[in-house]
Design a protein around this motif. Structure first.
Motif, PDB file in Angstrom:
ATOM      1  N   ALA A 199       9.245  18.590  -6.046  1.00  0.00           N
ATOM      2  CA  ALA A 199       9.713  18.721  -5.082  1.00  0.00           C
ATOM      3  C   ALA A 199       9.075  17.563  -3.774  1.00  0.00           C
ATOM      4  N   HIS A 200       9.323  17.258  -3.049  1.00  0.00           N
ATOM      5  CA  HIS A 200       9.556  16.113  -1.356  1.00  0.00           C
ATOM      6  C   HIS A 200       8.095  16.930  -0.702  1.00  0.00           C
ATOM      7  N   PRO A 201       7.141  16.913  -0.023  1.00  0.00           N
ATOM      8  CA  PRO A 201       6.833  14.814  -0.442  1.00  0.00           C
ATOM      9  C   PRO A 201       6.323  14.930  -0.847  1.00  0.00           C
ATOM     10  N   MET A 202       6.805  12.927  -1.488  1.00  0.00           N
ATOM     11  CA  MET A 202       6.205  12.318  -2.562  1.00  0.00           C
ATOM     12  C   MET A 202       5.335  11.836  -2.341  1.00  0.00           C
ATOM     13  N   LEU A 203       3.980  11.982  -2.811  1.00  0.00           N
ATOM     14  CA  LEU A 203       2.424  11.112  -2.846  1.00  0.00           C
ATOM     15  C   LEU A 203       1.868   9.581  -3.521  1.00  0.00           C
ATOM     16  N   ASP A 204       1.777   8.693  -3.056  1.00  0.00           N
ATOM     17  CA  ASP A 204       1.095   7.809  -3.487  1.00  0.00           C
ATOM     18  C   ASP A 204      -0.364   8.546  -4.775  1.00  0.00           C
TER      19      ASP A 204
ATOM     20  N   PHE B 180      14.335   3.420 -10.941  1.00  0.00           N
ATOM     21  CA  PHE B 180      13.130   3.076 -10.762  1.00  0.00           C
ATOM     22  C   PHE B 180      12.363   3.638 -12.380  1.00  0.00           C
ATOM     23  N   GLU B 181      13.167   3.653 -13.110  1.00  0.00           N
ATOM     24  CA  GLU B 181      12.282   3.308 -14.156  1.00  0.00           C
ATOM     25  C   GLU B 181      11.790   1.582 -14.721  1.00  0.00           C
ATOM     26  N   ALA B 182      12.294   0.843 -13.539  1.00  0.00           N
ATOM     27  CA  ALA B 182      11.475  -0.499 -14.511  1.00  0.00           C
ATOM     28  C   ALA B 182      10.798  -0.501 -13.184  1.00  0.00           C
ATOM     29  N   LEU B 183      10.841   0.121 -12.366  1.00  0.00           N
ATOM     30  CA  LEU B 183       9.508  -0.096 -10.907  1.00  0.00           C
ATOM     31  C   LEU B 183       8.399   0.946 -10.957  1.00  0.00           C
ATOM     32  N   ARG B 184       9.100   2.035 -12.111  1.00  0.00           N
ATOM     33  CA  ARG B 184       7.424   2.374 -12.509  1.00  0.00           C
ATOM     34  C   ARG B 184       6.988   1.760 -13.707  1.00  0.00           C
ATOM     35  N   GLU B 185       7.747   0.981 -14.669  1.00  0.00           N
ATOM     36  CA  GLU B 185       6.874   0.292 -15.699  1.00  0.00           C
ATOM     37  C   GLU B 185       5.541  -0.938 -14.481  1.00  0.00           C
ATOM     38  N   ARG B 186       5.799  -0.971 -14.146  1.00  0.00           N
ATOM     39  CA  ARG B 186       5.275  -2.169 -12.865  1.00  0.00           C
ATOM     40  C   ARG B 186       3.998  -1.342 -12.977  1.00  0.00           C
ATOM     41  N   PHE B 187       3.922   0.332 -12.233  1.00  0.00           N
ATOM     42  CA  PHE B 187       2.605   0.874 -11.864  1.00  0.00           C
ATOM     43  C   PHE B 187       1.865   1.229 -13.766  1.00  0.00           C
ATOM     44  N   TYR B 188       2.985   1.938 -14.332  1.00  0.00           N
ATOM     45  CA  TYR B 188       2.285   2.234 -14.859  1.00  0.00           C
ATOM     46  C   TYR B 188       1.288   0.805 -16.000  1.00  0.00           C
TER      47      TYR B 188
ATOM     48  N   ARG C  42      -1.233   6.645 -12.508  1.00  0.00           N
ATOM     49  CA  ARG C  42       0.186   7.493 -13.171  1.00  0.00           C
ATOM     50  C   ARG C  42       0.549   8.634 -11.954  1.00  0.00           C
ATOM     51  N   PHE C  43       2.391   9.074 -13.281  1.00  0.00           N
ATOM     52  CA  PHE C  43       3.180   9.130 -11.407  1.00  0.00           C
ATOM     53  C   PHE C  43       2.922  11.417 -12.298  1.00  0.00           C
ATOM     54  N   ALA C  44       2.929  11.904 -11.033  1.00  0.00           N
ATOM     55  CA  ALA C  44       2.183  13.316 -10.788  1.00  0.00           C
ATOM     56  C   ALA C  44       4.126  14.353 -10.965  1.00  0.00           C
ATOM     57  N   SER C  45       5.556  13.006 -11.335  1.00  0.00           N
ATOM     58  CA  SER C  45       6.699  14.547 -10.817  1.00  0.00           C
ATOM     59  C   SER C  45       7.386  12.811 -11.967  1.00  0.00           C
ATOM     60  N   ASP C  46       9.150  14.240 -12.817  1.00  0.00           N
ATOM     61  CA  ASP C  46       9.417  13.437 -12.888  1.00  0.00           C
ATOM     62  C   ASP C  46      10.775  12.370 -11.948  1.00  0.00           C
ATOM     63  N   THR C  47      10.409  12.476 -10.717  1.00  0.00           N
ATOM     64  CA  THR C  47      11.791  11.755  -9.761  1.00  0.00           C
ATOM     65  C   THR C  47      11.744  10.831  -9.822  1.00  0.00           C
ATOM     66  N   ASP C  48      13.045  10.422  -9.326  1.00  0.00           N
ATOM     67  CA  ASP C  48      12.800   9.178  -8.546  1.00  0.00           C
ATOM     68  C   ASP C  48      12.171   8.568  -7.526  1.00  0.00           C
TER      69      ASP C  48
ATOM     70  N   GLU D 147       8.745   9.636  -6.734  1.00  0.00           N
ATOM     71  CA  GLU D 147       7.771   8.812  -6.186  1.00  0.00           C
ATOM     72  C   GLU D 147       6.972   7.380  -6.364  1.00  0.00           C
ATOM     73  N   VAL D 148       7.967   7.050  -7.183  1.00  0.00           N
ATOM     74  CA  VAL D 148       7.941   5.145  -7.253  1.00  0.00           C
ATOM     75  C   VAL D 148       8.472   4.440  -5.895  1.00  0.00           C
ATOM     76  N   ILE D 149       8.656   5.402  -4.767  1.00  0.00           N
ATOM     77  CA  ILE D 149       9.058   4.374  -3.685  1.00  0.00           C
ATOM     78  C   ILE D 149       7.559   5.006  -2.455  1.00  0.00           C
ATOM     79  N   ALA D 150       6.573   5.767  -3.002  1.00  0.00           N
ATOM     80  CA  ALA D 150       5.275   6.258  -2.731  1.00  0.00           C
ATOM     81  C   ALA D 150       3.780   5.011  -3.330  1.00  0.00           C
ATOM     82  N   HIS D 151       4.731   4.893  -3.918  1.00  0.00           N
ATOM     83  CA  HIS D 151       3.979   3.465  -4.654  1.00  0.00           C
ATOM     84  C   HIS D 151       3.757   2.623  -4.199  1.00  0.00           C
ATOM     85  N   LEU D 152       4.969   1.976  -4.198  1.00  0.00           N
ATOM     86  CA  LEU D 152       5.511   1.119  -3.565  1.00  0.00           C
ATOM     87  C   LEU D 152       5.033   0.360  -2.522  1.00  0.00           C
ATOM     88  N   LEU D 153       5.572   2.241  -1.464  1.00  0.00           N
ATOM     89  CA  LEU D 153       4.469   1.643   0.149  1.00  0.00           C
ATOM     90  C   LEU D 153       2.987   1.418  -0.435  1.00  0.00           C
TER      91      LEU D 153
END
Ligand code: AGP
Length: 614
Positions: A86-91, A107-115, A120-126, A128-134
């Motif tokens: 569920a949203h909101p997604m947090l960093d 989103f998968e390519a973007l997640r790689e950068r953070f992996y 870590r990511f807390a959800s399976d959503t695309d 969540e990576v926006i919160a990481h990027l911000l």
């Protein structure tokens, strides 16, 4: 699809966000969540799986006196409907909270950068990576609005995004990327709102500004600043939007769908009003974008839409061909878009859209714009994207439609298409004036004919009781009734979860008749529309194979008594206008079968009112 709401200002943000979500729930109800900020820089986040009632129960008595907040109702694309998704997604540090509508296609390519950095990511959503990027941008010392702008350049796909940051409790930042997922900013006194839907803001303010693709809004209680994708300031003046609060409540009806079915006599009257003039009988169209010489030069009309709006377009095709004598075709907007359609400046493209935000329809409109086609949209939502892309909008004017299943907007859009065909035929000189006048008079009779059809509800409920246990249905029609067969099947699928298919009746012998036995009922549209005798032959063929038949006939026609299992007699209307009465029976039949099966009529599973993802 998903609904987005945000608030910053001097009133407590929590109740405003929750109330806004209630107006948005029709957009998606797989999960819901809110994030609120108080001046102590505490981020309060609650997320639940399922509907808003679950969120209400969870937050009871716990909301802080927040100065800003964001909320989201989700229609799942990536990741199952669950609390984690569920949203909101947090960093990971809980510094930013993000709600989002759209699909981050990379989103998968973007997640790689953070992996790679061990995040870590807390959800399976695309999303969540926006919160990481911000958070990545903020950690580098970038300002929140600029961070949002930079992040939007990294995202593939089309998006509406709204974020808050713990460091700046009085600020919301919104972004729109590409065509999907509109966002509107509401202007109050010492407060501002952000939403995916105009309707969620109108109880608070009628002064609004729409974000265009690529724009970022930096929203504070006292000010809103806009920049474009390149970071250049954009000047926006809020516009005034009308709102009818009475139209948005359920009143005495058990469901919005039933209320909206019953509103159709008035809705059709509103669609007719000012367009069909009785004396002398004629059609007037407001703000038509093409000069008469360009109308006369048209060589073709293409109508596009999705779902119920496509069915309206299919009826519109008949109207344009028969009344204006212009070659016309109706196409599924998503198929049209990817088919490399052959278009030119002599092709009028007519899009039909209740919401004006359906991404497939908007993309088809983009395709038409690139090809230089003149465009008209038939739309129910002032200010929506479709109305801004088209050269002109003919508004359906039937008021807000809340139930996920479209009802009154279909009736209204068929009326507007009929008016448009009469107008084009008159300007081109292809419509015999006497026939045009007769069509206007016939259309003016529609509100009372629809009212009479609604009186058949007890009879239709009886039929629904008899047939509610069947697992499969066929719907058959010919000519203008064929799109209504498709619509009947769509309504039954979406609200009663029963497998149903619509066919042009003549197709039966080419395969589908093999399905017929005593367990396969057929709803057969056999109105007096010039093809009734052919429909009768089909019905006889179904009965010869023991298929149960519910026949829709014109009042006074007893030719199917004793042949069909159930006969429902509809008021007589002009043959071209029969879809306007047939559709009422289709809607009521699906509604009562759904109620008897205990289905969630207004919010059917897996659906959302506005489809803003591909
Ligand atoms: C049908 O009941 C649905 N609401 C759906 O098929 C709808 O017509 C379709 O998603 C298109 O929506 P639009 O008219 O808002 O573009």
């Amino acid at each position: 699809m998903c609904g987005i709401i945000g608030y910053t200002g001097r009133r407590p943000a929590g109740p405003i966000v929750i109330e806004g979500l209630k107006r948005l729930e029709y957009r998606g109800y797989d999960s819901a969540g809110i994030a609120l900020l108080d001046r102590g820089h505490e981020l309060y986040v609650v997320k639940v799986a399922g509907k808003l009632d679950n969120l209400d129960a969870r937050i009871e008595g716990t909301m802080p006196p927040a100065v800003s907040g964001i909320g989201h109702t989700r229609w799942a694309t990536h990741g199952v409907p669950s609390e984690a998704n569920a949203h909101p997604m947090l960093d990971p540090s809980g510094r930013v909270a993000v709600v989002h509508n759209g699909i981050v296609e990379n989103f998968e390519a973007l997640r790689e950068r953070f992996y790679e950095r061990g995040e870590r990511f807390a959800s399976d959503t695309d999303t969540e990576v926006i919160a990481h990027l911000l958070a990545e941008q903020l950690a580098a010392g970038v300002d929140l609005a600029e961070a949002m702008r930079l992040v939007t350049h990294e995202l593939a796909g089309a998006h509406a995004i709204l974020a808050i940051c713990r460091d700046e409790p009085d600020r919301l930042v919104a972004a729109r990327v590409g065509n999907a997922g509109g966002l509107v900013i509401g202007y109050g006194e010492g407060e501002h709102f952000v939403s995916s839907d105009l309707a969620a803001l109108l109880p608070h303010t009628s002064r609004v500004a729409f974000l265009d693709p690529g724009e970022i809004a930096d929203v504070r209680a006292e000010s809103v600043r806009y920049v474009d994708a390149a970071g250049r300031p954009v000047d926006k003046t809020p516009e005034l939007q009308p709102y009818d609060p009475v139209a948005a409540v359920k009143g005495r009806y058990k469901h919005f769908m039933l209320k909206e079915i019953h509103e159709q006599p008035d809705a059709v009257l509103d669609a007719l009003r000012g367009r069909y003039v009785p004396d002398p009988p004629r059609v007037e169209l407001e703000r038509f974008p093409l000069a008469p010489e360009r109308i006369r030069a048209l060589r073709r009309v293409v109508l596009v839409g999705m779902g119920t709006s496509l069915h309206a377009a299919m009826v519109g095709r008949h109207y344009i061909e028969r009344l204006a004598r212009i070659p016309a075709e109706a196409d599924n907007a998503a198929e049209f878009r990817y088919r490399a359609p052959v278009l030119d400046a002599q092709t009028l493209v007519i899009s039909v859209a209740q919401s004006g935000e359906t991404v497939d329809t908007l993309s088809a409109m983009d395709e038409a714009r690139r090809a230089g086609c003149p465009q008209v949209t038939i739309c129910n939502t002032p200010g929506s994207q479709a109305t801004r892309v088209a050269d002109a909008a003919l508004f359906i004017r039937v008021g807000p439609e809340i139930a996920v299943a479209s009802t009154k907007t279909l009736a209204g859009s068929m009326v507007v298409l009929h008016a448009l065909a009469l107008y084009l035929g008159r300007v081109r000189g292809t419509l015999d004036p006497a026939r045009g006048a007769a069509q206007v008079e016939a259309a003016l009779h529609l509100p009372s004919a629809i009212g009479e059809t609604l009186l058949l509800e007890p009879r239709i409920e009886q039929v629904a009781t008899r047939f509610a246990h069947y697992a499969d249905f066929l719907y058959l029609g010919r000519g203008v009734s064929y799109p209504m067969a498709l619509e009947g099947a769509l309504k039954l699928k979406e609200v009663a979860y029963i497998h149903a298919e619509g066919y042009p009746a003549a197709e039966m012998k080419h395969g589908p008749i093999a399905l017929i036995d005593e367990r396969m009922p057929t709803v057969a549209i056999a109105l007096d529309d010039g093809l009734r005798d052919k429909m009768r032959s089909t019905i006889e063929e179904l009965k010869a194979r023991r298929g149960p038949v519910i026949a829709l006939v014109t009042e006074g026609d007893h030719s199917l008594d004793g042949v069909a299992d159930e006969v429902i007699a509809l008021p007589r209307v002009d043959p071209l206008l029969t879809p306007l009465v047939t559709v009422v029976v289709m809607q009521l039949l699906a509604y009562h079968i759904a109620v008897q099966r205990g289905c969630d009529v207004d919010q059917p599973r897996n659906l959302a009112k506005t489809v803003t993802v591909e």
